[in-house]
Write a protein that holds these residues in place. Structure first.
Motif, short mmCIF file in Angstrom:
data_model
loop_
_atom_site.label_atom_id
_atom_site.label_comp_id
_atom_site.label_asym_id
_atom_site.label_seq_id
_atom_site.Cartn_x
_atom_site.Cartn_y
_atom_site.Cartn_z
N PHE A 54 0.81 -1.21 0.00
CA PHE A 54 0.00 0.00 0.00
C PHE A 54 0.84 1.27 0.00
O PHE A 54 0.35 2.34 -0.36
N GLU A 58 2.14 1.93 -6.74
CA GLU A 58 0.83 1.43 -7.16
C GLU A 58 -0.09 1.18 -5.97
O GLU A 58 -1.06 0.42 -6.07
N GLN A 60 -2.50 2.67 -4.41
CA GLN A 60 -3.94 2.86 -4.51
C GLN A 60 -4.59 1.72 -5.29
O GLN A 60 -5.66 1.23 -4.93
N ASP A 61 -3.94 1.28 -6.38
CA ASP A 61 -4.47 0.14 -7.13
C ASP A 61 -4.48 -1.11 -6.27
O ASP A 61 -5.45 -1.88 -6.29
N ASP A 63 -4.69 -1.27 -3.06
CA ASP A 63 -5.73 -1.11 -2.04
C ASP A 63 -7.12 -1.36 -2.63
O ASP A 63 -8.00 -1.90 -1.96
N ASP A 64 -7.31 -0.96 -3.87
CA ASP A 64 -8.61 -1.13 -4.52
C ASP A 64 -8.88 -2.58 -4.91
O ASP A 64 -9.97 -3.10 -4.67
N TYR A 324 -11.93 -2.23 -3.09
CA TYR A 324 -12.91 -1.31 -3.64
C TYR A 324 -14.33 -1.74 -3.28
O TYR A 324 -15.16 -0.94 -2.86
N ARG A 327 -15.20 -1.31 0.39
CA ARG A 327 -15.39 0.09 0.77
C ARG A 327 -16.70 0.67 0.23
O ARG A 327 -17.43 1.35 0.95
N ARG A 348 -5.65 -1.12 5.69
CA ARG A 348 -6.28 -0.33 4.63
C ARG A 348 -6.08 1.15 4.87
O ARG A 348 -6.20 1.64 6.00
N ARG A 351 -7.46 7.13 3.43
CA ARG A 351 -7.47 8.24 2.47
C ARG A 351 -7.82 7.79 1.06
O ARG A 351 -8.08 8.60 0.18
N TRP A 352 -7.85 6.48 0.84
CA TRP A 352 -8.21 5.95 -0.48
C TRP A 352 -9.62 5.39 -0.46
O TRP A 352 -9.87 4.26 -0.79
#
Length: 357
Positions: A54, A58, A60-61, A63-64, A324, A327, A348, A351-352
């Motif tokens: 995280f 990459e 954010q990707d 995390d998603d 994703y 969330r 996690r 902020r994302w």
């Protein structure tokens, strides 16, 4: 060429269903005829070192679209506690003449429900090396499936079965055999452009032959342990893209059959990259059907079955399990697991995306 290996910004809407479910032949005292199985897919892979993944470029990707190791374990615990029992995707459908239909002989223990678990990619692409993931799947000294990689804090190579979803699920099913019907594990959907399962078996590698020989025992053991394999295309192509052509799909499918299919063995399963689907009666899907793939899986917010006897195929939609989804669309998991019990609050990054609660 191939499209970048990125996920779409959000899952596709649910497909419609023709409503033809598995036929009931009458329950026995201890077994129930299955309803159409629910299909869920894990994210591309689980990260054993989410604090590294995280924090990477990459992040954010990751995390998603990925899950953490603790989420993978919690997901399995939740499914088992809710009386699910894993079934093989290969056992869910049978041929009736030209048509592909839900298997009327598929039965699970009374009071249980049949999910299919599938995992996408798992080629251990080079861009992931050093970013909180393992390097490849191996067979350890005890004869079990495991993984090997480098400890991000020391740089030393080490082996750990639970650091990859393959070894983790293999060990989980040995500890909880009642969680599997007839030894079923999961379906692994593989691309081929950087090899498979961490072994560089693609045609551009100079030591390709040695890599092919190295992965063969792993494939054999995985099949013995209840894993099935599916095409995920060769180059992770987007069948829903307006850029996609019949020639592109033909070339991609031929490469997969030659470089991946010959290693894995026969399969009629095709799990679409990006969860994207072309028109079922169009030229792109015709190429895939004619290559022998007649059980197609896309990604949706619901587990529906779309039978197309006129085309000789069936589409099983999968519910995606990833950061994703947990969330932003936690309601799609309501029948499978409690998001609050699975979601990795510790790792996690808030902020994302908004917290799911």
């Amino acid at each position: 060429g191939r499209l970048p290996c990125r996920r779409p910004p959000r899952p596709r809407p649910p497909m419609s269903t023709t409503g033809n479910r598995c036929a009931s032949t009458g329950p026995s005292p201890t077994w129930n005829p299955s309803t159409a199985p629910s299909s869920i897919c894990s994210s591309t892979r689980s990260s054993p070192f989410p604090h590294v993944a995280f924090a990477s470029e990459e992040g954010q990707d990751f995390d998603d679209w990925y899950i953490t190791r603790s989420e993978a374990v919690a997901l399995l615990d939740e499914l088992r506690a809710r009386h699910y029992v894993l079934v093989s995707l290969a056992d869910c459908f049978v041929h009736r003449g030209h048509a592909v239909v839900p298997n009327p002989e598929l039965r699970v223990p009374r009071g249980h429900k049949p999910p299919v678990l599938s995992i996408d990619d798992l080629s251990f692409n080079r861009f992931l090396l050093g970013k909180g993931f393992m390097d490849r799947i191996i067979i350890d000294s005890t004869g079990h499936l495991s993984s090997i990689g480098k400890d991000p804090s020391t740089g030393r190579q080490f082996k750990e079965p639970t650091n990859c979803i393959v070894g983790l699920l293999d060990g989980y099913l040995r500890a909880h055999p009642e969680f599997s019907l007839n030894g079923a594990a999961a379906t692994l959907a593989l691309t081929g452009y950087e090899g498979i399962m961490g072994y560089r078996t693609d045609r551009h590698e100079r030591n390709r032959a040695a890599q092919q020989e190295a992965v063969k025992p792993i494939i054999a053991l995985m099949r013995k342990r209840g894993w099935t394999f599916a095409s995920h295309s060769y180059g992770h192509i987007d069948l829903g893209s307006k850029r996609m052509t019949r020639e592109w799909v033909t070339d991609d499918t031929a490469k997969w059959k030659r470089e991946v299919g010959e290693l894995l063995g026969p399969t009629s399963l095709y799990i679409t990259p990006f969860g994207s689907l072309a028109a079922l009666d169009g030229p792109l899907m015709k190429v895939i059907r004619e290559a022998g793939f007649d059980v197609i899986c896309d990604v949706s917010d619901a587990t529906t079955v779309n039978q197309r006897p006129d085309l000789g195929l069936v589409v099983q939609s999968r519910v995606h399990v990833d950061g994703y989804g947990m969330r932003h669309t936690p309601h799609i998991y309501r029948g499978f697991f409690d998001v609050d019990k699975v979601f990795d609050h510790r790792h996690r990054l808030a902020r994302w995306g908004h917290h799911h609660l």
